[in-house]
Design a protein around this motif. Structure first.
Motif, PDB file in Angstrom:
ATOM      1  N   ALA A 258       0.829  -1.208   0.000  1.00  0.00           N
ATOM      2  CA  ALA A 258       0.000   0.000   0.000  1.00  0.00           C
ATOM      3  C   ALA A 258       0.861   1.255   0.000  1.00  0.00           C
ATOM      4  O   ALA A 258       0.561   2.235  -0.697  1.00  0.00           O
ATOM      5  CB  ALA A 258      -0.936  -0.010   1.208  1.00  0.00           C
ATOM      6  N   ALA A 259       1.938   1.230   0.777  1.00  0.00           N
ATOM      7  CA  ALA A 259       2.844   2.383   0.785  1.00  0.00           C
ATOM      8  C   ALA A 259       3.462   2.591  -0.590  1.00  0.00           C
ATOM      9  O   ALA A 259       3.568   3.728  -1.082  1.00  0.00           O
ATOM     10  CB  ALA A 259       3.924   2.180   1.839  1.00  0.00           C
ATOM     11  N   ALA A 260       3.872   1.477  -1.235  1.00  0.00           N
ATOM     12  CA  ALA A 260       4.465   1.588  -2.573  1.00  0.00           C
ATOM     13  C   ALA A 260       3.442   2.058  -3.606  1.00  0.00           C
ATOM     14  O   ALA A 260       3.802   2.651  -4.630  1.00  0.00           O
ATOM     15  CB  ALA A 260       5.053   0.247  -2.994  1.00  0.00           C
ATOM     16  N   GLN A 261       2.143   1.806  -3.357  1.00  0.00           N
ATOM     17  CA  GLN A 261       1.071   2.245  -4.257  1.00  0.00           C
ATOM     18  C   GLN A 261       0.577   3.658  -3.922  1.00  0.00           C
ATOM     19  O   GLN A 261      -0.431   4.099  -4.458  1.00  0.00           O
ATOM     20  CB  GLN A 261      -0.108   1.256  -4.170  1.00  0.00           C
ATOM     21  CG  GLN A 261       0.198  -0.125  -4.720  1.00  0.00           C
ATOM     22  CD  GLN A 261      -0.848  -1.162  -4.297  1.00  0.00           C
ATOM     23  OE1 GLN A 261      -1.427  -1.084  -3.206  1.00  0.00           O
ATOM     24  NE2 GLN A 261      -1.077  -2.149  -5.157  1.00  0.00           N
ATOM     25  N   HIS A 262       1.280   4.341  -3.006  1.00  0.00           N
ATOM     26  CA  HIS A 262       0.954   5.713  -2.602  1.00  0.00           C
ATOM     27  C   HIS A 262      -0.429   5.782  -1.951  1.00  0.00           C
ATOM     28  O   HIS A 262      -1.228   6.681  -2.221  1.00  0.00           O
ATOM     29  CB  HIS A 262       1.047   6.675  -3.804  1.00  0.00           C
ATOM     30  CG  HIS A 262       2.354   6.589  -4.525  1.00  0.00           C
ATOM     31  ND1 HIS A 262       3.538   7.004  -3.953  1.00  0.00           N
ATOM     32  CD2 HIS A 262       2.657   6.110  -5.762  1.00  0.00           C
ATOM     33  CE1 HIS A 262       4.527   6.788  -4.811  1.00  0.00           C
ATOM     34  NE2 HIS A 262       4.026   6.237  -5.912  1.00  0.00           N
ATOM     35  N   ARG A 263      -0.702   4.808  -1.071  1.00  0.00           N
ATOM     36  CA  ARG A 263      -1.945   4.781  -0.300  1.00  0.00           C
ATOM     37  C   ARG A 263      -1.569   4.777   1.187  1.00  0.00           C
ATOM     38  O   ARG A 263      -1.710   3.781   1.890  1.00  0.00           O
ATOM     39  CB  ARG A 263      -2.771   3.560  -0.669  1.00  0.00           C
ATOM     40  CG  ARG A 263      -3.087   3.485  -2.161  1.00  0.00           C
ATOM     41  CD  ARG A 263      -3.699   2.144  -2.537  1.00  0.00           C
ATOM     42  NE  ARG A 263      -5.045   1.991  -1.977  1.00  0.00           N
ATOM     43  CZ  ARG A 263      -5.735   0.851  -2.047  1.00  0.00           C
ATOM     44  NH1 ARG A 263      -5.190  -0.222  -2.622  1.00  0.00           N
ATOM     45  NH2 ARG A 263      -6.949   0.777  -1.542  1.00  0.00           N
ATOM     46  N   PRO A 264      -1.059   5.908   1.688  1.00  0.00           N
ATOM     47  CA  PRO A 264      -0.463   5.913   3.028  1.00  0.00           C
ATOM     48  C   PRO A 264      -1.456   5.661   4.166  1.00  0.00           C
ATOM     49  O   PRO A 264      -1.084   5.052   5.170  1.00  0.00           O
ATOM     50  CB  PRO A 264       0.167   7.311   3.137  1.00  0.00           C
ATOM     51  CG  PRO A 264      -0.576   8.153   2.135  1.00  0.00           C
ATOM     52  CD  PRO A 264      -0.930   7.218   1.018  1.00  0.00           C
ATOM     53  N   VAL A 265      -2.725   6.125   4.039  1.00  0.00           N
ATOM     54  CA  VAL A 265      -3.688   5.874   5.120  1.00  0.00           C
ATOM     55  C   VAL A 265      -3.956   4.376   5.236  1.00  0.00           C
ATOM     56  O   VAL A 265      -3.978   3.812   6.338  1.00  0.00           O
ATOM     57  CB  VAL A 265      -4.991   6.662   4.874  1.00  0.00           C
ATOM     58  CG1 VAL A 265      -6.079   6.212   5.854  1.00  0.00           C
ATOM     59  CG2 VAL A 265      -4.741   8.157   5.024  1.00  0.00           C
ATOM     60  N   ARG A 266      -4.152   3.715   4.085  1.00  0.00           N
ATOM     61  CA  ARG A 266      -4.349   2.266   4.099  1.00  0.00           C
ATOM     62  C   ARG A 266      -3.121   1.574   4.697  1.00  0.00           C
ATOM     63  O   ARG A 266      -3.252   0.654   5.518  1.00  0.00           O
ATOM     64  CB  ARG A 266      -4.611   1.760   2.677  1.00  0.00           C
ATOM     65  CG  ARG A 266      -4.625   0.236   2.543  1.00  0.00           C
ATOM     66  CD  ARG A 266      -4.944  -0.181   1.108  1.00  0.00           C
ATOM     67  NE  ARG A 266      -4.631  -1.575   0.855  1.00  0.00           N
ATOM     68  CZ  ARG A 266      -5.440  -2.604   1.162  1.00  0.00           C
ATOM     69  NH1 ARG A 266      -6.604  -2.370   1.742  1.00  0.00           N
ATOM     70  NH2 ARG A 266      -5.088  -3.841   0.885  1.00  0.00           N
ATOM     71  N   ALA A 267      -1.942   2.021   4.298  1.00  0.00           N
ATOM     72  CA  ALA A 267      -0.714   1.406   4.810  1.00  0.00           C
ATOM     73  C   ALA A 267      -0.622   1.549   6.325  1.00  0.00           C
ATOM     74  O   ALA A 267      -0.277   0.593   7.036  1.00  0.00           O
ATOM     75  CB  ALA A 267       0.505   2.033   4.139  1.00  0.00           C
ATOM     76  N   ALA A 268      -0.955   2.742   6.858  1.00  0.00           N
ATOM     77  CA  ALA A 268      -0.863   2.954   8.306  1.00  0.00           C
ATOM     78  C   ALA A 268      -1.867   2.079   9.045  1.00  0.00           C
ATOM     79  O   ALA A 268      -1.560   1.506  10.102  1.00  0.00           O
ATOM     80  CB  ALA A 268      -1.099   4.429   8.621  1.00  0.00           C
TER      81      ALA A 268
END
Length: 681
Positions: A592-602
């Motif tokens: 998710a972080a690599a896909q630029h989805r930081p809220v999902r990643a957190a």
């Protein structure tokens, strides 16, 4: 009392209803414990060293980490509000007191309820002596109305009505019923055993037979208490009214720990005196007479004896001189089952074996205990412990597996192939606990033995686990070389090797990915996956999918990695693999972080952190994941800012396992959106 005290002990004589009362209390107050009420039966456990493992197993806490066992249990309980019921502790008083003291000190919201014939003597313990059921006054004339006010008579009537439908207390039998309940001192178990006899006997006849039994006890057991005599009389009388086959089976079934199924009873208990065809009729009769109770376990039916009846059976088994023979038959049955589970691990039966071994774990422990205590059984201990390796790993019971393998090594110092086998198996568990140095010492001895004996099998395993040690030391190229060599040396036609061939391919996938050789990683991962598909081994397949996803992520293909890891997560959800779910949530946060989805990643990092904490760790413990974890945290903190990161992380951390999986797979979860980051001027 639990509202005022964090440790309460219910004490009293056998059969008085301590367990029954504990379970009734649990049903009444369970809403006050959002993290659940957990019941642990310690009656089948004979080795106090395994007390912590038994509690961890019930709570679903794995011991894959390099903690002391008590620490591995205390950490996950630290902030949880739950009630822990430890039932039948009288034979493990010192060990239980030590465990309870450590848990209450580490987990301030924990409450513990103990049942025991003796008090623990632990600090802060509040003791409640469980009284017998209330009885009619012998000085009062027996009337139906007066009798039905008393618990002992009400229990007798309820159980009697089950045995003889339509039975009620009437003017014609009230005197016998009240006298019978008084004769049994209001002990619930004794009353139940007597009531079931109303299928064939009147209350008056039951009372007369019990009086005879009491006379025998009074002559032969003058040192016992009156209440103990009441229970012994009821049990002994029930035993005398059984047929010879039923009495023989009652004694022989006492060799089981924690229950059994029909197949186990037939194989362990039958012989020329009790043919296999006679086992089921005798078992059914014991069930009807309340000597056994029946439990559903999925599609399987299991049977169990209350501990007091179990102890009586053990006495009879010892008196008949059959205890040694039955313990060996019991060990042989579970040793054969463990060997079969090992051969069939990479098969459609993988999940069934995992479930069966979990249900039978008390018996497996008893069989291992026999191997560890009987002279000349060390080789059997090694064989059985190594056959159970993959169960221990899948169940998260790595420390217990290491305990049994270390015991086997101690019992078998002879420098032969049996010791070599124990050395490589124990090195595997040492590595899983993070003890690389200890593992390498065992592997060095194993290699030397293999060379001296010309043992090609031990040599292949020593090479394989030396490769795993290299992987854990971050010597990725060395790991690739050793794992490839091990695969070349393994005999792929040997049914017992396929599990470890799969494991070598799994580790080779990770090692190649970490070396940057993605094509080689994908080849190994696909071979690993094909092996699972070919054998329909779903649990192993879920890990192969994850390893392939890791390889794709290492390649920089976050979308492909996420698809593979989500497939793995779907499988793990259906299989109930908590450790594997944590692993998938962690790596999906990276994608998710690599896909630029930081809220999902957190949020996924928070969800995975909750899973790791339940295993006793604050972050992934496999060394090769730590650097990636830290890079992911740093990247999304930078993208979101501290406040939004913390809010999103906490939202994920609060998700249940089911909610976290739903969010990971479908982005659906009932959480409030994080507040926008603010800046000050």
């Amino acid at each position: 009392m639990l509202a005022r005290s964090r440790l309460v002990t219910l004490t009293g004589p056998p059969g008085v209803g301590k367990t029954r009362l504990a379970l009734r209390v649990a049903r009444q107050i369970h809403r006050g414990f959002p993290d659940g009420v957990w019941w642990v039966d310690l009656a089948p456990l004979s080795d106090g060293a395994l007390l912590t493992h038994t509690v961890m197993d019930t709570l679903g806490i794995t011991d894959r980490l390099a903690h002391r066992p008590a620490g591995a249990l205390a950490e996950p309980l630290g902030t949880r509000r739950l009630l822990l019921i430890l039932d039948n502790c009288e034979h493990l008083l010192d060990e239980t007191a030590l465990l309870v003291d450590g848990l209450l000190g580490a987990a301030p919201r924990l409450r513990i309820l103990i049942t025991s014939r003796q008090v623990l003597g632990a600090a802060g313990e509040h003791v409640l002596t469980v009284p017998p059921l209330s009885l009619p006054d012998p000085e009062e004339p027996p009337t139906v109305a007066a009798a039905e006010h008393h618990d002992a008579v009400r229990l007798f009537t309820a159980r009697a009505a089950r045995a003889a439908p339509g039975f009620t207390v009437q003017p014609g039998n009230v005197a016998a019923v009240t006298a019978l309940c008084r004769r049994l001192d209001g002990i619930p178990l004794a009353i139940e055993l007597a009531a079931v006899r109303l299928r064939t006997l009147s209350p008056e006849r039951i009372l007369a037979l019990l009086d005879t039994r009491f006379d025998v006890l009074a002559e032969g057991e003058r040192d016992g208490t009156h209440r103990h005599h009441a229970l012994r009389a009821a049990i002994g009388w029930s035993h005398e009214l059984c047929t010879p086959d039923e009495r023989r089976l009652w004694a022989r079934l006492s060799v089981f720990a924690g229950g059994f199924d029909l197949r186990a009873a037939e194989e362990v208990c039958s012989d020329a005196d009790l043919p296999e065809r006679a086992v089921f009729p005798a078992l059914a009769a014991l069930l009807e007479k309340s000597v056994l109770c029946r439990k559903e376990a999925g599609r399987r039916v299991r049977y169990q004896m209350l501990e007091t009846l179990h102890a009586y059976g053990r006495e009879r088994l010892h008196q008949h001189g059959e205890r040694g023979v039955l313990r060996r038959r019991h060990r042989d049955y579970y040793q054969r089952s463990a060997a079969r589970a090992n051969v069939e691990w990479m098969s459609p039966n993988q999940v069934s074996w995992l479930s069966w071994l979990h249900e039978e774990w008390a018996n497996v422990r008893a069989a291992l205990g026999y191997c560890a205590t009987e002279p000349g059984e060390a080789s059997s201990a090694v064989g059985m412990a190594t056959a159970l390796r993959y169960y221990w790993i899948a169940a998260g019971a790595v420390r217990e597996g290491g305990h049994w393998l270390s015991t086997a090594l101690h019992l078998h110092p002879e420098p032969d192939s049996t010791r070599a086998r124990a050395l490589w198996a124990d090195s595997h568990f040492a590595l899983l606990r993070g003890d690389i140095r200890g593992a390498e010492a065992r592997l060095a001895e194993c290699r030397a033995l293999a060379e001296r004996l010309g043992d090609a099998e031990a040599g292949a395993y020593a090479t394989q686990f030396t490769g795993l040690a290299a992987l854990m030391r971050a010597d990725f190229r060395g790991a690739v070389r050793l794992l490839r060599e091990a695969l070349d040396r393994h005999d792929r036609s040997h049914a017992g090797r396929i599990n470890d061939i799969w494991l070598a391919l799994y580790h080779l996938t990770l090692a190649n990915a970490l070396c940057g050789d993605i094509p080689a990683a994908v080849r190994a991962g696909r071979e690993c996956l094909d092996l699972c598909a070919e054998r329909s081994a779903e649990l192993s397949r879920s890990y192969a999918l994850w390893a392939l996803g890791f390889a794709r992520w290492s390649q920089g293909d976050a979308d492909a990695a996420a698809g593979l890891i989500e497939d793995a997560l779907r499988a793990k959800r259906s299989l109930g693999d908590p450790w594997g779910i944590g692993l998938c949530l962690e790596t999906l946060a990276w994608t998710a972080a690599a896909q630029h989805r930081p809220v999902r990643a957190a949020r996924l990092l928070g969800a995975s952190a909750a899973r790791w904490q339940s295993f006793g760790a604050a972050q992934p413990t496999l060394g090769l994941l730590v650097a990636n974890h830290r890079r992911c945290v740093a990247a999304i903190r930078h993208a979101l800012g501290e406040r939004t990161f913390d809010t999103s992380f906490d939202q994920g951390r609060r998700l249940s396992v089911q909610q976290a999986v739903e969010y990971a797979l479908h982005d659906r979860v009932d959480v409030a959106p994080p507040a926008p980051a603010t800046t000050s001027s």
